[in-house]
Design a protein around this motif. Sequence first.
Motif, PDB file in Angstrom:
ATOM      1  N   GLU A  20       0.834  -1.291  -0.054  1.00 11.02           N
ATOM      2  CA  GLU A  20       0.106   0.045   0.172  1.00 11.02           C
ATOM      3  C   GLU A  20       0.818   1.182   0.071  1.00 11.02           C
ATOM      4  O   GLU A  20       0.428   2.247  -0.719  1.00 11.02           O
ATOM      5  N   PRO A  21       2.032   1.384   0.765  1.00  9.74           N
ATOM      6  CA  PRO A  21       2.741   2.597   1.072  1.00  9.74           C
ATOM      7  C   PRO A  21       3.241   2.945  -0.662  1.00  9.74           C
ATOM      8  O   PRO A  21       3.615   4.223  -1.088  1.00  9.74           O
ATOM      9  N   TYR A  22       3.359   1.847  -1.487  1.00  8.76           N
ATOM     10  CA  TYR A  22       4.127   2.299  -2.841  1.00  8.76           C
ATOM     11  C   TYR A  22       2.789   2.168  -4.044  1.00  8.76           C
ATOM     12  O   TYR A  22       3.269   3.071  -5.074  1.00  8.76           O
ATOM     13  N   LEU A  23       1.592   1.516  -3.559  1.00  9.37           N
ATOM     14  CA  LEU A  23       0.939   1.616  -4.674  1.00  9.37           C
ATOM     15  C   LEU A  23      -0.499   2.335  -4.582  1.00  9.37           C
ATOM     16  O   LEU A  23      -1.536   2.421  -5.364  1.00  9.37           O
ATOM     17  N   ALA A  24      -0.731   2.712  -3.403  1.00  6.67           N
ATOM     18  CA  ALA A  24      -1.924   3.444  -2.814  1.00  6.67           C
ATOM     19  C   ALA A  24      -1.712   4.837  -3.101  1.00  6.67           C
ATOM     20  O   ALA A  24      -0.775   5.534  -2.917  1.00  6.67           O
ATOM     21  N   PRO A  25      -2.911   5.721  -3.686  1.00  6.79           N
ATOM     22  CA  PRO A  25      -2.694   7.188  -4.060  1.00  6.79           C
ATOM     23  C   PRO A  25      -2.386   8.046  -2.651  1.00  6.79           C
ATOM     24  O   PRO A  25      -2.666   7.799  -1.739  1.00  6.79           O
TER      25      PRO A  25
END
Length: 145
Positions: A140-145
Amino acid sequence: MSTADARVDDAATLRRRRLATPLVASAVLATATLYTALADPYRSGFFPSCIFLASSGHWCPGCGGLRAVHELARGDIGAALGMNPLVVLLIIPLGIAFLLAWLQAAWRGRPVPSVPTWLAIGLPALLFVFWIVRNVPALEPYLAP
């Protein structure tokens, strides 16, 4: 007016008619992109929020796409990639390629280009995988907006 002149006029009229739809579609997309570039999608309530995110608490494959277009239109590629890399690296280039192919086909009097079967199957499959992967807590830290 001679017959040859009438044929040239008919050909020009036919070309204008063929080009009308892809040109209108391009103008609508350009206008929407300009509006998104000038507006602030970070401000709450200005653009509609994601129904899937609001109801489930998970990111959909399109979450961050509007902000990615906003950042891309303003020239910040890094921020756009951070909002939604799939939109920046795949959806927008595919959309532009399709519009250009459509315009070229209309100009030459050919039928509207069709979407290849591999793309019609592969793109939804890729969107589904992205949907799952962007909600994995470790990613999530890399792919979530």
